[in-house]
Design a protein around this motif. Structure first.
Motif, PDB file in Angstrom:
ATOM      1  N   LEU A   1      24.973  36.662  50.553  1.00  0.00           N
ATOM      2  CA  LEU A   1      26.287  36.022  50.606  1.00  0.00           C
ATOM      3  C   LEU A   1      26.162  34.510  50.651  1.00  0.00           C
ATOM      4  N   THR A   2      25.137  34.018  51.324  1.00  0.00           N
ATOM      5  CA  THR A   2      24.928  32.570  51.360  1.00  0.00           C
ATOM      6  C   THR A   2      24.661  32.032  49.962  1.00  0.00           C
ATOM      7  N   ILE A   3      23.840  32.755  49.198  1.00  0.00           N
ATOM      8  CA  ILE A   3      23.544  32.338  47.823  1.00  0.00           C
ATOM      9  C   ILE A   3      24.807  32.389  46.976  1.00  0.00           C
ATOM     10  N   LEU A   4      25.561  33.483  47.094  1.00  0.00           N
ATOM     11  CA  LEU A   4      26.770  33.649  46.280  1.00  0.00           C
ATOM     12  C   LEU A   4      27.781  32.555  46.575  1.00  0.00           C
ATOM     13  N   HIS A   5      28.046  32.304  47.842  1.00  0.00           N
ATOM     14  CA  HIS A   5      29.057  31.308  48.191  1.00  0.00           C
ATOM     15  C   HIS A   5      28.573  29.885  47.940  1.00  0.00           C
ATOM     16  N   SER A   6      27.265  29.663  47.995  1.00  0.00           N
ATOM     17  CA  SER A   6      26.744  28.354  47.612  1.00  0.00           C
ATOM     18  C   SER A   6      27.003  28.096  46.135  1.00  0.00           C
ATOM     19  N   GLY A   7      26.773  29.145  45.307  1.00  0.00           N
ATOM     20  CA  GLY A   7      27.092  29.034  43.890  1.00  0.00           C
ATOM     21  C   GLY A   7      28.567  28.812  43.663  1.00  0.00           C
ATOM     22  N   SER A   8      29.401  29.491  44.464  1.00  0.00           N
ATOM     23  CA  SER A   8      30.848  29.333  44.334  1.00  0.00           C
ATOM     24  C   SER A   8      31.289  27.920  44.692  1.00  0.00           C
ATOM     25  N   PHE A   9      30.672  27.356  45.731  1.00  0.00           N
ATOM     26  CA  PHE A   9      31.017  25.995  46.146  1.00  0.00           C
ATOM     27  C   PHE A   9      30.732  25.001  45.019  1.00  0.00           C
ATOM     28  N   ILE A  10      29.555  25.134  44.419  1.00  0.00           N
ATOM     29  CA  ILE A  10      29.193  24.241  43.311  1.00  0.00           C
ATOM     30  C   ILE A  10      30.088  24.502  42.104  1.00  0.00           C
ATOM     31  N   GLY A  11      30.379  25.789  41.849  1.00  0.00           N
ATOM     32  CA  GLY A  11      31.213  26.140  40.703  1.00  0.00           C
ATOM     33  C   GLY A  11      32.626  25.606  40.819  1.00  0.00           C
ATOM     34  N   ARG A  12      33.176  25.617  42.007  1.00  0.00           N
ATOM     35  CA  ARG A  12      34.544  25.112  42.195  1.00  0.00           C
ATOM     36  C   ARG A  12      34.609  23.598  41.965  1.00  0.00           C
ATOM     37  N   LEU A  13      33.611  22.894  42.472  1.00  0.00           N
ATOM     38  CA  LEU A  13      33.587  21.453  42.235  1.00  0.00           C
ATOM     39  C   LEU A  13      33.339  21.143  40.758  1.00  0.00           C
TER      40      LEU A  13
ATOM     41  N   VAL B   1      24.053  33.891  42.130  1.00  0.00           N
ATOM     42  CA  VAL B   1      24.272  32.509  41.700  1.00  0.00           C
ATOM     43  C   VAL B   1      25.260  32.460  40.529  1.00  0.00           C
ATOM     44  N   SER B   2      25.070  33.343  39.546  1.00  0.00           N
ATOM     45  CA  SER B   2      25.919  33.328  38.348  1.00  0.00           C
ATOM     46  C   SER B   2      27.359  33.666  38.694  1.00  0.00           C
ATOM     47  N   TYR B   3      27.542  34.746  39.446  1.00  0.00           N
ATOM     48  CA  TYR B   3      28.911  35.147  39.768  1.00  0.00           C
ATOM     49  C   TYR B   3      29.578  34.136  40.680  1.00  0.00           C
ATOM     50  N   GLY B   4      28.824  33.641  41.652  1.00  0.00           N
ATOM     51  CA  GLY B   4      29.394  32.643  42.541  1.00  0.00           C
ATOM     52  C   GLY B   4      29.844  31.406  41.787  1.00  0.00           C
ATOM     53  N   PHE B   5      29.016  30.933  40.866  1.00  0.00           N
ATOM     54  CA  PHE B   5      29.319  29.713  40.134  1.00  0.00           C
ATOM     55  C   PHE B   5      30.554  29.879  39.248  1.00  0.00           C
ATOM     56  N   PHE B   6      30.571  30.923  38.421  1.00  0.00           N
ATOM     57  CA  PHE B   6      31.653  31.063  37.450  1.00  0.00           C
ATOM     58  C   PHE B   6      32.947  31.595  38.080  1.00  0.00           C
ATOM     59  N   SER B   7      32.836  32.472  39.056  1.00  0.00           N
ATOM     60  CA  SER B   7      34.054  32.905  39.744  1.00  0.00           C
ATOM     61  C   SER B   7      34.635  31.757  40.563  1.00  0.00           C
ATOM     62  N   GLY B   8      33.753  30.890  41.074  1.00  0.00           N
ATOM     63  CA  GLY B   8      34.234  29.706  41.782  1.00  0.00           C
ATOM     64  C   GLY B   8      35.012  28.784  40.867  1.00  0.00           C
ATOM     65  N   GLY B   9      34.523  28.628  39.636  1.00  0.00           N
ATOM     66  CA  GLY B   9      35.267  27.822  38.667  1.00  0.00           C
ATOM     67  C   GLY B   9      36.628  28.403  38.360  1.00  0.00           C
ATOM     68  N   LEU B  10      36.710  29.734  38.308  1.00  0.00           N
ATOM     69  CA  LEU B  10      37.998  30.393  38.047  1.00  0.00           C
ATOM     70  C   LEU B  10      38.967  30.177  39.203  1.00  0.00           C
ATOM     71  N   VAL B  11      38.473  30.372  40.424  1.00  0.00           N
ATOM     72  CA  VAL B  11      39.333  30.198  41.598  1.00  0.00           C
ATOM     73  C   VAL B  11      39.848  28.767  41.683  1.00  0.00           C
ATOM     74  N   ALA B  12      38.985  27.815  41.371  1.00  0.00           N
ATOM     75  CA  ALA B  12      39.380  26.409  41.435  1.00  0.00           C
ATOM     76  C   ALA B  12      40.487  26.082  40.440  1.00  0.00           C
ATOM     77  N   MET B  13      40.562  26.834  39.341  1.00  0.00           N
ATOM     78  CA  MET B  13      41.543  26.563  38.292  1.00  0.00           C
ATOM     79  C   MET B  13      42.832  27.367  38.440  1.00  0.00           C
TER      80      MET B  13
END
Length: 424
Positions: free
Chosen positions: A275-287, A330-342
């Motif tokens: 979860l730490t890896i996933l949410h770290s990817g999400s944090f970067i993806g949202r920014l 990492v992949s899901y966190g990053f790209f799903s984070g980008g979706l949530v941010a938008m």
């Protein structure tokens, strides 16, 4: 697809191993929270409930805690969005923050096996409380930004991922330490309370309340004639079904496949690792999503993120090694984070009248579906079924997002033709 994938053989043994951490599963009330082992993290990690605290409940039943919580967080936007449009930003935020603090402390009183105690406090109580503050926190950004609205909303959305990184790590330290579950959750609730107090002191509205209350009837009438907005709402409703599948089950999936020991490069105090890896990817993806949207546009960023996120959900079928867990997280966190941010910027982009932003956000989020993949997982932990289901439903949501873009292009082309004919 009549036979399970090879990697499911290990996971099929889960019911026996899952019951081992708490010997007295038959009578959970006899388990002292301070004595029970907590190998896999805090209350945001759903396999903690599955493997330790609610071992007498099925994965499907436990998933309803997060499902109802997620649904209420989104659906309460109907209430909070309208109140913000009517100038009641401060009362809504204060009530929501107070309720969130209250129900987090109530969660700390839940006993092992107390499914309904957790369901009421975390599922319903926290869902309503966070739902009251969710839409206002994004809508107020529109008071200060227009050209850079997508970037600023992405930064706001990144705060949730940052909390998702810190809270599980903190809870794991506290729960595995001398405090135990109850005091660990109280410490987390205290931290949240302090941060909510700071947020309330910092947030200020800029635009005056609307002289006339925004009518949901009028907003619905206008929205029902907006094909692009309808496609966005239907797409979000479909995508949300599979959206939380990886967040809820990635850690449990990898652990039950015997991959937990593969994260030994972390210290024991940094669990839950996945979860730490996933949410770290999400944090970067949202920014990153906010920055990318400034160059390629909100629509392309949103659709691209949703398409890749859907593909990664299907990849859960092939989870069989530590490397695959890290890549998926990492992949899901990053790209799903980008979706949530938008999501917020997308609704703002589709809203012609700024006075309707809160209401339209509330409507779009309220009809979003809650995750139901736990029903496909079953008590035998057959992982390919929910992965295929979640990926398929998420992909259907992507199709609606593409349809939304097509409608907008046709609309712009038609408007251009009318402008030329009018000599503008």
């Amino acid at each position: 697809m009549s036979t399970p994938f090879p990697s499911d053989e290990t996971a099929k043994q889960a019911p026996e191993s899952v019951s081992q951490p708490v010997p007295s599963v038959g009578n959970p009330s006899l388990v002292d929270p301070s004595d029970a082992p907590f190998p896999e993290g805090g209350f945001t990690a759903w396999d903690f409930y599955t493997r330790t605290y609610l071992t007498n409940s099925t994965p499907s039943a436990i998933a309803w805690i997060g499902s109802v919580n997620g649904f209420l967080i989104l659906s309460m936007g109907l209430v909070s969005g309208r109140m913000v449009d009517r100038g009641a930003f401060y009362p809504v935020m204060r009530i929501g923050c107070l309720l969130q603090c209250f129900f987090l402390f109530m969660l700390s009183l839940a006993k092992p096996g107390g499914y309904y105690q957790i369901f009421l406090s975390q599922g319903i109580g926290c869902g309503i409380a966070i739902g009251l503050t969710n839409v206002p926190s994004f809508a107020i950004v529109s008071h200060y930004f227009q050209r850079r609205r997508a970037v600023t909303m992405a930064i706001v959305a990144a705060g949730a991922s940052l909390g998702s990184i810190l809270h599980p790590v903190m809870l794991n330290n506290l729960i595995n330490g001398r405090l135990g579950f109850a005091n660990g959750v109280r410490a987390s609730a205290g931290l949240s309370s302090g941060l909510l107090l700071i947020a309330n002191l910092l947030m200020r509205t800029r635009l005056p309340p609307q002289p006339k209350a925004v009518s949901y009837t009028r907003v619905l009438q206008n929205s029902s004639r907006d094909g692009a907005y309808i496609c966005a709402c239907v797409g979000l409703a479909a995508f949300e079904v599979g959206f939380f599948f990886e967040t809820f089950y990635l850690q449990l999936d990898s652990t039950l496949h015997g991959l937990g020991h593969g994260f030994s490069f972390y210290s024991n105090y940094l669990s839950p690792r996945q979860l730490t890896i996933l949410h770290s990817g999400s944090f970067i993806g949202r920014l990153t999503g906010g920055v990318v949207s400034a160059y390629v546009g909100i629509l392309i960023t949103f659709i691209g993120s949703s398409l890749i996120s859907s593909a990664v959900i299907f990849a859960m079928v092939g989870l069989h090694s530590v490397v695959s867990v890290v890549v998926i997280a990492v992949s899901y966190g990053f790209f799903s984070g980008g979706l949530v941010a938008m999501m917020g910027p997308l609704i703002s982009y589709l809203t012609p009248e700024i006075s309707h932003i809160g209401a339209r956000m509330g409507i779009a989020l309220a009809i979003s579906s809650a995750p139901i993949c736990g029903a496909f997982l079953t008590s035998h932990y057959i992982w390919w079924k929910p992965a295929i289901f979640a990926g398929s439903i998420a992909t259907s949501g992507c199709i609606m997002f593409v349809s939304m873009q097509v409608i907008l292009k046709i609309r712009r082309k038609t408007s251009s033709v009318y402008s030329k004919e009018a000599g503008v």
